[in-house]
Design an enzyme around this catalytic site. Structure first.
Site, PDB file in Angstrom:
ATOM      1  N   GLU A 407       0.814  -1.216   0.000  1.00 57.99           N
ATOM      2  CA  GLU A 407       0.000   0.000   0.000  1.00 57.99           C
ATOM      3  C   GLU A 407       0.852   1.273   0.000  1.00 57.99           C
ATOM      4  O   GLU A 407       0.528   2.247  -0.687  1.00 57.99           O
ATOM      5  CB  GLU A 407      -0.961  -0.005   1.198  1.00 57.99           C
ATOM      6  CG  GLU A 407      -2.143  -0.973   1.063  1.00 57.99           C
ATOM      7  CD  GLU A 407      -1.782  -2.448   1.222  1.00 57.99           C
ATOM      8  OE1 GLU A 407      -0.635  -2.733   1.622  1.00 57.99           O
ATOM      9  OE2 GLU A 407      -2.642  -3.306   0.953  1.00 57.99           O
ATOM     10  N   HIS A 474     -11.224  -6.566   8.886  1.00 56.57           N
ATOM     11  CA  HIS A 474     -11.961  -6.394   7.630  1.00 56.57           C
ATOM     12  C   HIS A 474     -13.292  -5.693   7.893  1.00 56.57           C
ATOM     13  O   HIS A 474     -14.226  -5.852   7.127  1.00 56.57           O
ATOM     14  CB  HIS A 474     -12.240  -7.746   6.960  1.00 56.57           C
ATOM     15  CG  HIS A 474     -11.038  -8.400   6.372  1.00 56.57           C
ATOM     16  ND1 HIS A 474     -10.102  -9.064   7.119  1.00 56.57           N
ATOM     17  CD2 HIS A 474     -10.607  -8.484   5.090  1.00 56.57           C
ATOM     18  CE1 HIS A 474      -9.156  -9.542   6.327  1.00 56.57           C
ATOM     19  NE2 HIS A 474      -9.440  -9.206   5.091  1.00 56.57           N
TER      20      HIS A 474
END
Ligand SMILES: Cc1ncc(C[n+]2csc(CCOP(=O)(O)OP(=O)(O)O)c2C)c(N)n1
Length: 668
Positions: A407, A474
């Site tokens: 990322e 998540h």
């Protein structure tokens, strides 16, 4: 007889086919930053400069590399690379103003020393965190490759910085995408006080290239002719055949990390040994022997540069101190964006949230023909939520790019694309994973415009939220990490129509936008949405229903929780405000409603402490206090991580607590 520096070091200079003008120019190019530094050391002792990172003894690298590049090619220097700035011929008084925090510098007094970039000179300066430079270089090089510019991007790091994750990520991305970058490591023996033996455990850092599938070279960083001729050769080759190359320059840091910290921890023998390898003295001796330089010319050049330095210092000193206003500072946090309205067409189709985002993204790809999408599995696979399904077939793999799992480097690459004038959308696979790219978001993207007027024209798509039994990693809705950071815009639609129009605006807006998409809404919420491209402005909340009893404020999935609770209580006449964007925040809509109803309840999916509901509550207290009939109520999830199993998640979430709190507030 006195032994010369050249005899002591056995440094050999091979001038190859370089003519005398070039040979002399390289000398001049090194002499100037050396003399500037000598002056800076005096000014530092006099308290006229606040901090100085010396590159004395390392000039051959900055100068040799920069001289080998074309002026329109980007260079990304670090804190010891004064020679990059002088070789690009930045007027000295502008550099001096920068270091004194004056307006003729490059950051309006907002950032210090070498922390600046300038598009005028194709230089992109560092942020303190060192490593992000490599990823940003990837982005600039990607732009060059996509536009077939045949240009090289050059980026620097010290050997200390090479231990940072960003560096590894960026090297890997550059290799996988074959980006035309020259990655330059200046190995000067120490990272602050830490010697190389305590920093890494391989013989040469250049060897790391093998692991990335990359070419590498080791160069004597104190030998200007070796640096220059080798870099000319490599740059020429990379322009013709785009690829990354890792270059390790062997050199030494002759002074302290910064002047105040000294060099006590460096063994004297090392200092003595490297003193004989001084890049300027040795080269000067070579040029004298070759007859390219004379002692008279040396004196003449020194006198000329000393005068230039002193004249330019006078200009900088004469410049008045910066005076600013709060509004002036606030206005520079974001790049101006003149919102352009694209009206919706009359034809609509019923779309789920996920389809509307996909359609909006596709239409933006059609409208902006160089817009790039990057993310994990976004290409042929279509992304884990299938938002970009079919995009590769329509737009090609250059524009719809699968990324390695990194990322930081990808967000930095997006920054580099923006510097080179290309918009991008980065899909975070899950909003939770933005933590692995947190530094570039909050330090690079957010601060770039304020620091040096450079836009970060990037949208980060953030699939977020709980209610899907996905556990602590998540399920987070982490918008508050970003609403806290000046320089970012944060958008959070609750309906398909808003999602499509707001995404179009996010992509048009040249500022960094975090676009939150609630996963639990993706397939559960449907709405008639105009079929063509249209935009919705930021900072305008939607008043979903009106009433005079109470103001209900929410965003994202919480909007739907509030609406379904109110359906059960038709006797409660509520204004329901869907914020739609959190930064900018529509405070006018909030205040107007609260002044009418006298009661406010804010429903937030995120855990309570430090969430945006707290700030909204404080704003209402400060601006509407006399109109309130009851204390403002925040309803939020538990201050715990988000648990996995349904019954625990249900207990965690604010969803089921809202009804009780609403009724209590009505009764107050
Ligand atoms: C993320 C981060 N950690 C620590 C620091 C503090 N710091 C600034 S420069 C530096 C040493 C860097 O060493 P190196 O990369 O070898 O470059 P050099 O200073 O030797 O040229 C350190 C520890 C920082 N700026 N950023």
């Amino acid at each position: 007889m006195k032994t010369s520096a050249l005899e002591k070091t056995n440094m050999t200079f091979d001038k190859q086919s370089l003519d005398n003008t070039t040979l002399l120019n390289l000398y001049k190019r090194m002499l100037k930053p050396r003399l500037i530094e000598e002056k800076m050391l005096i000014l530092l002792r006099q308290g006229k400069v606040s901090k100085w990172f010396s590159g004395i003894g390392q000039e051959a690298i900055s100068v040799g590399v920069t001289a080998a590049m074309h002026k329109d090619e980007y260079i990304l220097p670090m804190h010891r690379n004064l020679g990059v700035f002088t070789t690009r011929d930045i007027p000295l008084h502008r550099l001096f103003s920068q270091w004194q925090g004056k307006a003729n510098g490059f950051t309006k007094g907002r950032d210090r020393s070498f922390h600046f970039g300038t598009q005028e000179f194709n230089i992109v300066g560092m942020i303190s965190h060192l490593g992000p430079q490599f990823g940003v270089a990837d982005g600039i090089a990607l732009a060059s490759k996509l536009k077939n510019k045949n240009q090289v991007t050059t980026v620097f790091t010290g050997e200390g910085g090479t231990s940072e994750g960003d560096i590894h990520e960026a090297l890997n991305v550059a290799s996988v995408w074959q980006l035309p970058v020259l990655f330059c490591i200046e190995n000067n023996g120490y990272g602050l006080s830490t010697p190389t033996t305590e920093q890494y455990n391989c013989k040469d850092l250049a060897d790391r290239a093998i692991g990335y599938g990359m070419e590498s070279h080791i160069i004597d960083g104190n030998n200007i002719l070796e640096v220059y001729t080798k870099l000319v050769e490599l740059a020429t080759s990379v322009r013709e055949n785009p690829r990354p190359i890792l270059i390790e320059f062997k050199t030494f840091r002759m002074r302290g990390h910064e002047e105040a910290s000294g060099t006590k921890y460096v063994p004297q023998e090392l200092m003595d040994e490297w003193a004989t390898k001084d890049p300027i003295e040795n080269y000067q001796e070579f040029l004298l022997k070759e007859g390219v330089l004379t002692t008279d010319l040396i004196s003449e050049l020194k006198a000329k540069y000393i005068t230039e330095i002193s004249d330019n210092l006078d200009i900088a000193y004469a410049e008045t101190e910066i005076v600013s206003t709060e509004s002036n500072e606030l206005n520079d946090v974001y790049q101006d964006f003149v919102y352009q309205e694209f009206k919706e067409n009359n034809e609509t189709s019923e779309l789920r949230l996920i389809d509307s985002i996909s359609e909006g993204l596709k239409q933006s790809m059609e409208r902006h023909d160089d817009l790039v999408i990057m993310g994990q599995d976004v290409a042929e696979y279509g992304g884990v939520f299938k938002i970009t399904d079919g995009f590769v077939a329509q737009f090609g793999k250059d524009r719809v790019r699968n990324t390695p799992i990194c990322e930081s480097a990808i967000i930095e690459t997006a920054m580099g694309l923006s510097i080179a004038g290309i918009k991008s959308v980065v899909e975070l696979q899950f909003a939770d994973f933005v933590t692995s790219g947190f530094n570039p978001v909050v330090n690079y993207l957010a601060k770039s415009h304020y620091r040096w007027n450079q836009k970060a024209d990037i949208v980060l798509r953030m699939p977020c939220g709980a209610g899907v039994a996905a556990g602590p990693f998540h399920s987070q809705t982490n918008e508050a990490w970003f609403t806290k950071t000046p320089g970012l815009k944060v958008v959070y639609p609750a309906f398909p129509y808003d999602a499509k129009g707001l995404l179009a605006t996010a992509i048009n807006d040249p500022n960094p936008v975090l676009f939150f998409e609630h996963k639990a809404l993706y397939r559960s919420i449907r709405q008639e949405v105009p079929t063509d491209y249209f935009t919705i402005p930021f900072g305008k909340a939607a008043l979903l229903q009106t009433g005079s009893d109470i103001t209900v404020i929410a965003y994202g999935a919480a909007v739907h929780w509030a609406l379904s609770t109110l359906e059960k209580h038709p006797d409660i006449n509520a204004d329901v405000i869907d914020l739609r964007s959190l930064q900018p925040l529509d405070t006018d809509a909030i205040y107007a409603s609260v002044k009418k109803t006298g009661r406010a309840i804010i429903l937030q999916e995120d855990s309570l402490f430090g969430g945006i509901a707290s700030d909204i509550s404080a704003l209402i207290m400060e601006h509407c206090f006399e109109h309130l009939d009851a204390p403002v109520k925040r309803v939020a999830s538990l201050d715990t991580p988000i648990p996995f199993i349904n019954q625990l998640e249900d207990q965690y979430l604010s969803r089921d607590k809202f009804e009780g709190e609403l009724l209590k507030l009505m009764d107050y």
